[in-house]
Each structure stands twice: as C-alpha cells, then as structure tokens.
Design a protein around this motif. Structure first.
Motif, mmCIF file in Angstrom:
data_model
loop_
_atom_site.group_PDB
_atom_site.id
_atom_site.type_symbol
_atom_site.label_atom_id
_atom_site.label_comp_id
_atom_site.label_asym_id
_atom_site.label_seq_id
_atom_site.Cartn_x
_atom_site.Cartn_y
_atom_site.Cartn_z
ATOM 1 N N UNK A 1 -14.738 35.004 -24.973
ATOM 2 C CA UNK A 1 -15.321 34.662 -23.528
ATOM 3 C C UNK A 1 -14.206 34.234 -22.830
ATOM 4 N N UNK B 1 -12.791 35.909 -19.295
ATOM 5 C CA UNK B 1 -12.879 35.204 -18.138
ATOM 6 C C UNK B 1 -11.460 35.028 -17.413
ATOM 7 N N UNK C 1 -18.981 32.227 -9.320
ATOM 8 C CA UNK C 1 -18.033 32.781 -10.585
ATOM 9 C C UNK C 1 -17.901 31.422 -11.682
ATOM 10 N N UNK D 1 -20.907 31.196 -13.523
ATOM 11 C CA UNK D 1 -21.236 32.286 -14.435
ATOM 12 C C UNK D 1 -20.364 31.800 -15.893
ATOM 13 N N UNK D 2 -19.324 31.400 -15.696
ATOM 14 C CA UNK D 2 -18.350 30.752 -16.673
ATOM 15 C C UNK D 2 -19.069 29.867 -17.550
ATOM 16 N N UNK E 1 -21.893 37.577 -14.086
ATOM 17 C CA UNK E 1 -20.573 38.143 -14.614
ATOM 18 C C UNK E 1 -20.566 39.528 -14.190
#
Lengths: 69, 227
Positions: free
Chosen positions: A49, A53, B8, B11-12, B205
């Motif tokens: 992950x 990202x 964003x 989402x993370x 995402x």
C-alpha cells in the motif's frame, strides 16, 4: 464547499454510529493470529500500500509541475 | 477539485486502516456457514465492484454531458472513468476467482453472477474496440458516448437482476438471503466498521488514479491545439 463538508460529516458520523454498536461478537482466534504470523501478512500488505501510494503521489506531483509550466 | 489533496489523504488513511484493522477485526463464525476467515475478502474483493460501479456511473454521466455540450473534456472524463472501471472489474473478477477456488472448489462455477459480470465487462471492452475503430475524434466521442450509455444500463440486468432470479452461489440468489453483493447475516457491526471505509477508500483511490490520467489527456489536448 459547505455542502460538501456537510455530506462528508454525515457519512463519517454514520460510520461512527455503527462502531458504537460493535460490542457483540464472540471472537474466534484465527490460526495466523494465534501464532503471531498475521503481523507478517499485515506488514506485507501495508508495504504494498505504501509503495502504491508513494508512486501515485509522485505521479500527481509530476503532473502538477507539467500543468504549471 | 481534482487537484485538491484532502480526499487523496482520506483515501490513504482509509486504506491504511482497512489493510491493518481488516486483518485483526473479529469475524463471526456462525455454525454451518463455511466462510470463516475468508469473509475478510469483503474488505478487498467487494470494494472492487463498488468502485467499478462508481467509475462506470461517473463515466456515463460525462458521456451524457458530452452529448449535450459537445465539450471534448467531458468525453475525456467519460473515457478515462470507463477505463478505470474496466480495470476494477477485471480485478474484481480475478480476486473473485481466487476466492472461489478455495471457497467453492473451482475458480469458475458458471455461477449467475460470475457469468453476468463477465458479460458486463465484455460489453465495456467493446466500448474501447468501438472507439479504436473510428478515426475521427468527434465520431469517437459521439458514438462512444451513446454506446457508453447502453453499456451502463446493461450492468443492471447482468450483475444485479439476473443473479437474484436464479439459484446462485453468491448471496442473494433464489433461495438464499441477502442481496447479490453481500449477505447481512455474514457480517457484524464490527466488520461493517471496516467494510464501509474500505468501500470509500478503494473508490477514492481509483478516482485519484483516473483524475491523473484525465489531467495527462487534457495536457495532451492542450499541446495538440496550441503547440
């Protein structure tokens, strides 16, 4: 923007309200958890992950630079 | 909006939460239900479909906008959201086959929903074939948008309606409980606390990745028109 903030807060509060009711489960210890190896799975998934990202974030920055030129 | 960062970050954080607590949250194990730990796929396999529906929904809205306004940007949005939707659909199908292999004994059982989603994805693949076969950009956009609308409405009989009408291995089929997405009896409130953030996190995402592609296409277009 105010409307958006209100919609987002409604969604967050609804999820929190479900969390409050989550006290009713008899836990069954999974095999991976009882021998501590579930942490390995979590570490692997979190690494993937973070990598994903990081990549997407860098792409975003690169595109923002191109747009500003 | 597509250049803002708050959603964003959200989402993370949501996905970090899903991918950690999702493995620790206690899952129910009612007698007679063979799912046990694999129900955790609800945090990974099912959100692929949720995100896909959102992407296809946004795509068809922009397709309609293009038909009303002839604005090339609307067509770029529609095209890129359809592209991400197809990627999510393929991921959902493959992760479903992996899950099915261990849960139902074989990766493909001819289950109504498996067949239905395969057909729905093929219909969307045809959207890209159609666009690729046309030379003129305006024709691509116009004919593509009309086909996009058809493809979107085909999602409903193939994925949501027909699987409910026949016996199905998925929940929600004839003679079983729940809806074709999930069976409420298989989840608990403590699982829903991870599942809904997972839906939102994976969707955000995929939207982020789509907006990046859109921004690149818009830059391309600007270069072609002014460069």
């Amino acid at each position: 923007m105010d409307k958006l903030r209100r919609i987002v807060s409604v969604i967050i509060l609804s999820i929190l309200s479900i969390a409050v009711q989550a006290q009713d489960v008899t836990e069954e210890t999974s095999p991976m958890r009882s021998n501590g190896k579930i942490y390995v799975v979590v570490a692997v998934v979190v690494t993937i992950l973070l990598g994903l990202f990081f990549y997407v974030y860098n792409l975003d920055r690169k595109i923002s630079k191109m747009e500003r030129k | 909006m597509i250049r803002q960062s708050w959603w964003k970050f959200a989402s993370f954080l949501l996905l970090l939460y899903t991918c950690t607590y999702g493995f620790f949250v206690p899952v129910p194990s009612p007698p007679g239900v063979p799912l046990k730990e694999t129900i955790r796929n609800l945090f990974f396999h099912v959100p692929m479909w949720v995100a896909m529906m959102v992407c296809f929904g946004v795509s068809v809205i922009y397709a309609i906008r293009y038909l009303r306004s002839q604005d090339a940007a609307a067509d770029i949005y529609a095209h890129e959201y359809a592209r991400t939707g197809v990627v999510l659909g393929v991921l959902g199908l493959v992760t479903g086959m992996i899950w099915a292999n261990y849960q139902w004994g074989a990766p493909w059982s001819g289950d109504a929903k498996q067949n239905g989603t395969a057909i729905a994805l093929l219909i969307y693949f045809a959207y890209f074939v159609l666009r690729g076969s046309l030379q003129d950009e305006e024709k691509q956009a116009r004919i593509g948008s009309v086909y996009n609308i058809f493809a979107f409405f085909m999602l409903f009989p193939t994925i949501w309606i027909l699987p409910r009408l026949t016996e199905s291995l998925h929940p929600g089929g004839q003679g079983s409980e729940g809806n074709p997405g999930l069976n409420p009896k298989d989840t608990t409130n403590s699982m829903r606390v991870v599942m809904y953030p997972a839906f939102i996190g994976w969707t955000l995402l995929s939207v982020w990745i789509t907006t990046l592609r859109i921004r690149v296409q818009l830059l391309h277009h600007k270069q072609l028109n002014h460069g």
